[in-house]
Design a protein around this motif. Structure first.
Motif, PDB file in Angstrom:
ATOM      1  N   LYS A 150      63.384  85.909  88.925  1.00  0.00           N
ATOM      2  CA  LYS A 150      62.477  86.848  89.314  1.00  0.00           C
ATOM      3  C   LYS A 150      61.910  86.233  90.732  1.00  0.00           C
ATOM      4  O   LYS A 150      60.681  86.585  91.167  1.00  0.00           O
ATOM      5  CB  LYS A 150      61.192  86.961  88.395  1.00  0.00           C
ATOM      6  N   GLN A 183      62.905  94.992  88.527  1.00  0.00           N
ATOM      7  CA  GLN A 183      61.925  94.888  87.186  1.00  0.00           C
ATOM      8  C   GLN A 183      62.945  94.781  85.970  1.00  0.00           C
ATOM      9  O   GLN A 183      62.770  94.092  85.080  1.00  0.00           O
ATOM     10  CB  GLN A 183      61.373  96.095  87.008  1.00  0.00           C
ATOM     11  N   ALA A 207      62.824  90.446  93.103  1.00  0.00           N
ATOM     12  CA  ALA A 207      63.706  90.743  92.082  1.00  0.00           C
ATOM     13  C   ALA A 207      63.519  92.033  91.329  1.00  0.00           C
ATOM     14  O   ALA A 207      62.250  92.735  91.323  1.00  0.00           O
ATOM     15  CB  ALA A 207      63.494  89.762  90.973  1.00  0.00           C
TER      16      ALA A 207
END
Ligand code: MSP
Length: 637
Positions: free
Chosen positions: A496, A381, A379
């Protein structure tokens, strides 16, 4: 594991035939509810089983030339096999002939006798054997012979016998109070209103034993009687989780009361009136929610084996697979109403919803990622506003989904997932990642990652409905799906995940693209053959309607005056007001049953025969006639 618990039940099915699509539907709704809790790591108990005692079963066994127990035994593997194939993950399968159930029911009766809620009397009334129920006074016109059952519309028979009663009448006020205090007890609300008005109109005590049959739970302390089916059958919901069994007190305490009881609208009265009263009498808490669904219909009628209009769920499996059928039944049939089952519609939904909206999005995302060497996806940032908006849309969708699932509106919950899938498709297509790769690799990776997060989220919510396909989806994207963790809560945290895309065949095949589709067969009607001598008993005569009038006090009946070649025309009442006006029938020649015993209708009209009609595809009554005009009074042969 979450420390909450969830206990869900299905009706127990009469073990007189293998399961059909209608019974699959009840079971599937319970499975979806159970899986919805399992996916949130909630400890879940799912009970289903078979109803094996009673006159209906005894009669079916006799017709088959078998003793009742071996007769019912033969259907159990068919149930268990079908449930397995349809991924129905029940915890326990109860049979009412199971010893522990029989003993617990006997104990329950003995306790209620002591408390004075069960007493001995005698019962007379019109009884419907297929539905195992007596008509109440409100259900038929006084004086009617063999009135039709209000549920299945078949003629009832007169029964008069000594029996034990349960004091249902004593529970009228407490039941009404309970309904008022628990407005969500019966879902949907329309069904609740019917129940309340039934209870308000007055409750009679119910008969809970029979002397005319022997196939039942022996009545404790009076061996001439057996327990009448509903008093035995309803108790499965408590005996199935340990009630009345040594060493099982803790289990019973853990699971009872049920959190959700799934049932069809035809048995709502038993579950919403008798059952709570039985529980109140034994001092037990009441179930939290009854989820009452409508019927799957084929044409005008409830789909059922005995009507011969059922679809064999085994055939559907071969053609479409369990997940697709599960999806169609859950999404297409709103629990609030009856629904039509149609193969064309099923195929269309597989193509548009499953193959296009869901499968294609996975396929396109994956193949693009694999083409540009992005099988392992981390994923980013930070997310762009467009991706953030998609994540927010997923949160909104989860919230709406949860709300609908909690109240049992699974079809509406699925609508929210599809709205989100449309948003996810738009997110992917509008940003044209296949072009972006040439100028902005990070941007490209973000789109792929966000789309896979969206697919994962949809997959978690769809797992209760399509467990096998969603598990394939998780494998394809490299997501570790573990049931011990609250998967829904995991979907809510900011995206994430790292994914590993593997690629593969389309998740769902479009039926029109399959090489060989096995056309599902509609089962053939069960034919109850009669001999020629039976046919000869019915006198069918051609006659002309010389006059016809509407009966003002009935919204169904017309009064026909028919010339049947006799000295006087006959008066014949016919329930076709919704299909014909009187003027449309006057002068028409039709076919009449002329040796039917005359019967009084609406207390003042004697109907001296019956006119023959057939329903067309719109449910309209069309009268039967001869190909050419013939003299009135001629008999059909
Ligand atoms: N044995 C009783 C239930 C006792 S529960 C303590 C019974 N059995 S049944 O086999 O006739 O039906 C069980 C369930 O299947 C009912 O909820 C009924 O509505 C459902 N269905 C049977 N045919 C159906 C359709 N065609 N459509 C939807 N559900 C249907 O009643």
């Amino acid at each position: 594991m979450n420390n909450k618990k969830f206990y869900v039940t299905t009706p127990i099915y009469y073990a007189t035939a293998a399961p059909h699509l209608g019974t699959l539907y009840s079971t599937l709704l319970a499975d979806v509810a159970a899986r919805w809790h399992k996916v949130q790591a909630i400890d879940t108990f799912f009970l289903t089983g078979t109803d094996e005692f009673g006159q209906k079963v005894a009669q079916a066994a006799q017709q088959a030339g078998k003793d009742p127990k071996s007769f019912v035994d033969q259907f159990i593997p068919a149930y268990k096999d079908l449930w397995k194939k349809y991924l129905i993950d029940y915890t326990h399968f109860i049979r009412t002939t199971d010893d522990y159930h029989v003993k617990a029911v006997q104990q329950w009766i003995a306790d209620l006798q002591k408390k004075g809620d069960i007493y001995k009397g005698a019962y007379e009334g019109w009884y419907c054997t297929p539905c195992e129920t007596f008509l109440t006074e409100k259900d038929f016109e006084v004086g009617t012979k063999n009135p039709l059952c209000t549920s299945c519309e078949r003629p009832t028979g007169w029964v008069c016998e000594p029996c034990y009663f349960f004091k249902l009448s004593a529970y009228q006020d407490v039941l009404l109070q309970f309904f008022q205090d628990n407005p969500n007890f019966i879902t949907p609300k329309e069904r609740a209103a019917e129940v309340v008005s039934f209870v308000r109109s007055g409750l009679q005590d119910v008969s809970i034993s029979r002397t005319t049959i022997s196939w039942g739970v022996p009545f404790p302390g009076d061996e001439k009687h057996v327990t009448y089916v509903w008093a035995d059958a309803l108790n499965n919901y408590i005996t199935g989780v340990g009630y009345g069994q040594e060493g099982k007190q803790a289990d019973f305490k853990k699971w009872w009361p049920a959190d959700m009881q799934v049932l069809g609208k035809d048995i709502v009265r038993f579950h919403a009136v008798y059952w709570p009263a039985f529980l109140m009498a034994s001092g037990l808490p009441l179930p939290k929610q009854l989820l009452v669904h409508g019927w799957i219909k084929m044409g005008d009628y409830k789909m059922s084996k005995s009507r011969g209009n059922s679809i064999d769920p085994q055939n559907l499996l071969q053609s479409y697979g369990a997940d697709a059928v599960r999806y169609y039944l859950t999404r297409q049939l709103a629990i609030t109403q009856d629904g039509q089952f149609s193969i064309e519609d099923l195929e269309q939904k597989i193509s548009s919803d499953l193959a296009n909206d869901l499968g294609n999005l996975l396929q396109r995302t994956e193949s693009l990622a694999l083409k540009y060497d992005a099988a392992t996806l981390t994923a980013p940032q930070t997310w762009s506003n467009t991706s953030q908006a998609l994540y927010q849309a997923s949160l909104t969708m989860i919230e709406q989904f949860e709300k609908e699932m909690e109240r049992g509106y699974f079809h509406s919950a699925l609508n929210h997932v599809w709205k989100f899938l449309h948003e996810s498709n738009a997110y992917f297509h509008n940003q044209e990642p296949w072009k972006l790769i040439k100028t902005d690799k990070a941007g490209f990776l973000e789109i792929i990652s966000a789309t896979v997060h969206a697919l994962k989220t949809a997959g978690i919510l769809l797992w209760p409905v399509m467990p096998a396909k969603m598990e394939s989806l998780f494998e394809r994207i490299g997501y570790q799906f573990e049931l011990g963790k609250d998967q829904v809560a995991l979907c809510k945290i900011p995206w994430k995940n790292t994914f590993m895309l593997t690629g593969g065949n389309p998740l769902f095949e479009k039926p029109e693209e399959k090489k060989e589709t096995v056309a599902p067969e509609v089962t053939q009607p069960v034919v109850n053959y009669i001999g020629i001598e039976d046919l000869a008993k019915v006198e069918l005569t051609v006659g002309t309607i010389i006059d016809c009038q509407s009966i003002p006090e009935s919204d169904k009946l017309l009064k026909l005056s028919v010339d049947l070649g006799e000295a006087q025309p006959r008066c014949i009442l016919s329930g076709v007001k919704s299909s014909y006006s009187p003027e449309q029938l006057i002068g028409k020649q039709g076919v009449f049953v002329t040796n039917l015993k005359p019967r009084m209708m609406l207390k003042k009209y004697e109907s001296q025969g019956m006119m023959l009609f057939v329903k067309n595809q719109d449910g309209q009554m069309i009268f039967a006639t001869t190909e050419k005009e013939v003299p009135n009074g001629n008999k059909l042969q």
